[in-house]
Enzyme design. Sequence first.
Site, PDB file in Angstrom:
ATOM      1  N   GLY A  40       0.830  -1.082  -0.134  1.00 24.61           N
ATOM      2  CA  GLY A  40       0.038  -0.017  -0.024  1.00 24.61           C
ATOM      3  C   GLY A  40       0.785   1.372  -0.009  1.00 24.61           C
ATOM      4  O   GLY A  40       1.937   1.197   0.802  1.00 24.61           O
ATOM      5  N   VAL A  56      16.835   8.347  -0.379  1.00 26.39           N
ATOM      6  CA  VAL A  56      17.678   7.390  -0.943  1.00 26.39           C
ATOM      7  C   VAL A  56      18.204   7.540  -2.134  1.00 26.39           C
ATOM      8  O   VAL A  56      19.585   7.522  -2.290  1.00 26.39           O
ATOM      9  CB  VAL A  56      16.748   5.955  -1.285  1.00 26.39           C
ATOM     10  CG1 VAL A  56      17.667   5.050  -2.018  1.00 26.39           C
ATOM     11  CG2 VAL A  56      16.136   5.282   0.130  1.00 26.39           C
ATOM     12  N   ASP A 114      -0.477   2.113   8.252  1.00 28.08           N
ATOM     13  CA  ASP A 114      -1.064   1.413   9.362  1.00 28.08           C
ATOM     14  C   ASP A 114      -0.137   1.073  10.816  1.00 28.08           C
ATOM     15  O   ASP A 114      -0.702   0.733  11.634  1.00 28.08           O
ATOM     16  CB  ASP A 114      -1.453  -0.044   9.189  1.00 28.08           C
ATOM     17  CG  ASP A 114      -2.709  -0.088   7.899  1.00 28.08           C
ATOM     18  OD1 ASP A 114      -3.408   0.769   8.138  1.00 28.08           O
ATOM     19  OD2 ASP A 114      -2.623  -0.758   6.958  1.00 28.08           O
ATOM     20  N   ARG A 154       0.760  -4.663  -5.821  1.00 26.64           N
ATOM     21  CA  ARG A 154       0.854  -5.863  -5.418  1.00 26.64           C
ATOM     22  C   ARG A 154       1.107  -7.094  -6.297  1.00 26.64           C
ATOM     23  O   ARG A 154       0.234  -7.048  -7.566  1.00 26.64           O
ATOM     24  CB  ARG A 154      -0.327  -6.304  -4.366  1.00 26.64           C
ATOM     25  CG  ARG A 154      -0.400  -5.340  -3.418  1.00 26.64           C
ATOM     26  CD  ARG A 154      -1.517  -5.930  -2.385  1.00 26.64           C
ATOM     27  NE  ARG A 154      -0.944  -4.994  -0.866  1.00 26.64           N
ATOM     28  CZ  ARG A 154      -1.934  -4.080  -0.787  1.00 26.64           C
ATOM     29  NH1 ARG A 154      -2.796  -3.253  -1.662  1.00 26.64           N
ATOM     30  NH2 ARG A 154      -1.430  -3.369   0.304  1.00 26.64           N
ATOM     31  N   HIS A 179     -10.058   5.788   1.433  1.00 30.46           N
ATOM     32  CA  HIS A 179      -8.861   5.825   0.896  1.00 30.46           C
ATOM     33  C   HIS A 179      -8.326   7.190   1.162  1.00 30.46           C
ATOM     34  O   HIS A 179      -7.101   7.707   0.926  1.00 30.46           O
ATOM     35  CB  HIS A 179      -8.569   5.450  -0.572  1.00 30.46           C
ATOM     36  CG  HIS A 179      -8.507   4.099  -0.666  1.00 30.46           C
ATOM     37  ND1 HIS A 179      -8.503   3.556  -1.744  1.00 30.46           N
ATOM     38  CD2 HIS A 179      -7.575   3.153   0.025  1.00 30.46           C
ATOM     39  CE1 HIS A 179      -8.392   1.994  -1.738  1.00 30.46           C
ATOM     40  NE2 HIS A 179      -7.805   2.154  -0.696  1.00 30.46           N
ATOM     41  N   ARG A 182      -6.640  -3.097   8.766  1.00 30.60           N
ATOM     42  CA  ARG A 182      -7.325  -4.484   8.740  1.00 30.60           C
ATOM     43  C   ARG A 182      -7.137  -5.433   9.784  1.00 30.60           C
ATOM     44  O   ARG A 182      -7.957  -6.285  10.426  1.00 30.60           O
ATOM     45  CB  ARG A 182      -7.194  -5.049   7.325  1.00 30.60           C
ATOM     46  CG  ARG A 182      -8.435  -5.068   6.465  1.00 30.60           C
ATOM     47  CD  ARG A 182      -7.550  -5.474   5.015  1.00 30.60           C
ATOM     48  NE  ARG A 182      -6.365  -4.475   4.576  1.00 30.60           N
ATOM     49  CZ  ARG A 182      -5.710  -4.927   3.649  1.00 30.60           C
ATOM     50  NH1 ARG A 182      -5.818  -6.169   3.000  1.00 30.60           N
ATOM     51  NH2 ARG A 182      -4.518  -4.486   3.168  1.00 30.60           N
ATOM     52  N   ASP A 206       5.833  -5.603   5.865  1.00 29.46           N
ATOM     53  CA  ASP A 206       6.291  -6.831   6.115  1.00 29.46           C
ATOM     54  C   ASP A 206       6.105  -7.996   4.891  1.00 29.46           C
ATOM     55  O   ASP A 206       6.968  -8.605   4.451  1.00 29.46           O
ATOM     56  CB  ASP A 206       5.453  -7.816   7.217  1.00 29.46           C
ATOM     57  CG  ASP A 206       5.981  -6.865   8.662  1.00 29.46           C
ATOM     58  OD1 ASP A 206       7.120  -6.466   8.770  1.00 29.46           O
ATOM     59  OD2 ASP A 206       5.241  -7.284   9.658  1.00 29.46           O
ATOM     60  N   ARG A 223     -24.746   8.394  12.886  1.00 28.09           N
ATOM     61  CA  ARG A 223     -24.428   8.442  11.677  1.00 28.09           C
ATOM     62  C   ARG A 223     -23.157   7.732  11.355  1.00 28.09           C
ATOM     63  O   ARG A 223     -22.240   8.053  12.350  1.00 28.09           O
ATOM     64  CB  ARG A 223     -24.294   9.903  11.142  1.00 28.09           C
ATOM     65  CG  ARG A 223     -25.577  10.653  11.105  1.00 28.09           C
ATOM     66  CD  ARG A 223     -26.604  10.162   9.924  1.00 28.09           C
ATOM     67  NE  ARG A 223     -27.661  11.036   9.997  1.00 28.09           N
ATOM     68  CZ  ARG A 223     -28.961  10.558  10.661  1.00 28.09           C
ATOM     69  NH1 ARG A 223     -28.740   9.471  11.351  1.00 28.09           N
ATOM     70  NH2 ARG A 223     -29.820  11.516  10.398  1.00 28.09           N
ATOM     71  N   ASP A 239       1.855  -1.074  11.110  1.00 30.93           N
ATOM     72  CA  ASP A 239       1.660  -2.652  11.598  1.00 30.93           C
ATOM     73  C   ASP A 239       2.976  -3.292  11.202  1.00 30.93           C
ATOM     74  O   ASP A 239       2.964  -4.325  10.669  1.00 30.93           O
ATOM     75  CB  ASP A 239       0.454  -3.162  11.069  1.00 30.93           C
ATOM     76  CG  ASP A 239       0.365  -3.256   9.223  1.00 30.93           C
ATOM     77  OD1 ASP A 239       1.317  -2.613   8.835  1.00 30.93           O
ATOM     78  OD2 ASP A 239      -0.329  -3.481   8.753  1.00 30.93           O
ATOM     79  N   THR A 259       4.055   2.307   5.605  1.00 28.59           N
ATOM     80  CA  THR A 259       2.683   2.028   5.499  1.00 28.59           C
ATOM     81  C   THR A 259       2.061   3.059   6.699  1.00 28.59           C
ATOM     82  O   THR A 259       2.689   3.372   7.566  1.00 28.59           O
ATOM     83  CB  THR A 259       2.505   0.462   5.985  1.00 28.59           C
ATOM     84  OG1 THR A 259       1.001   0.417   6.117  1.00 28.59           O
ATOM     85  CG2 THR A 259       3.169   0.217   7.422  1.00 28.59           C
TER      86      THR A 259
HETATM   87  P1  ATP Z   1       1.111  -2.838   3.214  1.00 33.35           P
HETATM   88  O1  ATP Z   1       0.730  -3.895   4.613  1.00 33.35           O
HETATM   89  O2  ATP Z   1       1.468  -1.582   3.563  1.00 33.35           O
HETATM   90  O3  ATP Z   1       0.004  -3.043   2.143  1.00 33.35           O
HETATM   91  P2  ATP Z   1       3.153  -4.888   2.605  1.00 33.35           P
HETATM   92  O4  ATP Z   1       4.515  -4.758   2.102  1.00 33.35           O
HETATM   93  O5  ATP Z   1       2.820  -5.794   3.734  1.00 33.35           O
HETATM   94  O6  ATP Z   1       2.429  -3.435   2.978  1.00 33.35           O
HETATM   95  P3  ATP Z   1       1.911  -6.999   0.613  1.00 33.35           P
HETATM   96  O7  ATP Z   1       0.628  -6.540  -0.258  1.00 33.35           O
HETATM   97  O8  ATP Z   1       1.795  -7.696   1.877  1.00 33.35           O
HETATM   98  O9  ATP Z   1       2.152  -5.501   1.315  1.00 33.35           O
HETATM   99  O10 ATP Z   1       3.215  -7.273  -0.061  1.00 33.35           O
HETATM  100  C1  ATP Z   1       3.655  -6.451  -1.158  1.00 33.35           C
HETATM  101  C2  ATP Z   1       4.344  -7.542  -2.267  1.00 33.35           C
HETATM  102  O11 ATP Z   1       5.423  -8.009  -1.534  1.00 33.35           O
HETATM  103  C3  ATP Z   1       3.314  -8.620  -2.610  1.00 33.35           C
HETATM  104  O12 ATP Z   1       2.498  -8.224  -3.736  1.00 33.35           O
HETATM  105  C4  ATP Z   1       4.333  -9.519  -3.153  1.00 33.35           C
HETATM  106  O13 ATP Z   1       4.561  -9.467  -4.457  1.00 33.35           O
HETATM  107  C5  ATP Z   1       5.452  -9.632  -2.226  1.00 33.35           C
HETATM  108  N1  ATP Z   1       5.267 -10.498  -1.196  1.00 33.35           N
HETATM  109  C6  ATP Z   1       4.428 -10.511  -0.093  1.00 33.35           C
HETATM  110  N2  ATP Z   1       4.444 -11.338   0.860  1.00 33.35           N
HETATM  111  C7  ATP Z   1       5.438 -12.240   0.206  1.00 33.35           C
HETATM  112  C8  ATP Z   1       6.028 -13.566   0.602  1.00 33.35           C
HETATM  113  N3  ATP Z   1       5.566 -14.277   1.657  1.00 33.35           N
HETATM  114  N4  ATP Z   1       6.946 -13.982  -0.188  1.00 33.35           N
HETATM  115  C9  ATP Z   1       7.393 -13.367  -1.365  1.00 33.35           C
HETATM  116  N5  ATP Z   1       6.837 -12.026  -1.780  1.00 33.35           N
HETATM  117  C10 ATP Z   1       5.825 -11.491  -0.812  1.00 33.35           C
END
Ligand code: ATP
Length: 323
Positions: free
Chosen positions: A14, A26, A130, A75, A253, A174, A106, A247, A132, A128
Amino acid sequence: MAEIKTIGVLTSGGDAPGMNPAIRAVVRSALYYGFRVMGIKKGYEGLLKGDIEEMSLRSVGDIIHRGGTMLQTARSKEFNTEEGVKKAMAMANVFGIDALVVIGGDGSYRGARDLANMGLKIIGLPGTIDNDISCSEYTIGFDTALNTVQDAIDKIRDTAYSHERCSVLEVMGRHAGYIAINVGISGGAEAVLLPEEELNINRDIIKPIIEGRNRGKKHYLVIIAEGVGGALEIAQQIEEQTGIKSRATILGHIQRGGSPTAYDRVMASKMGHYAVELLKDGKYNRIVAVTNGKLADYEVNEALDMKKSIDPKMLEISKILAL
Ligand code: ATP
């Protein structure tokens, strides 16, 4: 150890306000230290497709104040397979990328760890709204999201007070209620419902509202985290059981967008710079974090194994201050 020459940077999962200042930090820090920098579009999706461009000092001009991410994010299902990771690694080699800074959550770090297992040097930055991410107290974008929700609450309070209503506000989160509990305190909510807690509507909402009315309250605010859901139904139930007009508002978003706060910009800048310094010092496969208010870094597996939960004191404070 092979020397790092080219650093790739991507945003994944996200989007969050502050990702742009992180990218900027960076890119500029890396160029300052003499690295080449490649910007990878749309997260791992862009790495698979080779949607990659060399970055200059000016590529990141005029983005520090913008929400979202100039590199865009995605994603990627394909990347989440063994074949996908191999393909992504091959593409990193095509562009000569020997280190990768991943700004995301993560899930994104798990993907980065797969690439690290194939030899790419990775650094993760917590991005992120959140908050989290297990290894860090703070995530880039969290402060902006809190302020966005806070602004919405203040507006909703005006009308709730004027009509002696109850406002039920659903905020993002979530699986984690960090936004909910923080805006619950900063917005003075009567009740905060978190995904981490078992819900009991009579105990958690109806009783505090009725008790509040008996003490002379003129309006009521209930914060519901997205993971709990059901804001419309809960508003209806409050109205039926208490007779107070209620209400529901689902913020959605709007919480993801907007210009990053000064705090998020400063933290994103410090963390982006820290990521490059780690690489410069020959440290990699680490996630940058905030621990006890200070920048820190953890080995990626250690970071992914860490656990974090809402401080029970926050819940206690929110209940006491709502009296
Ligand atoms: P947010 O929680 O803010 O959305 P996030 O990094 O946790 O951030 P995810 O949608 O879980 O978001 O992961 C982003 C991308 O990382 C995924 O679309 C996927 O390509 C890759 N990814 C997620 N989980 C795994 C995993 N277990 N192993 C390998 N790649 C992963």
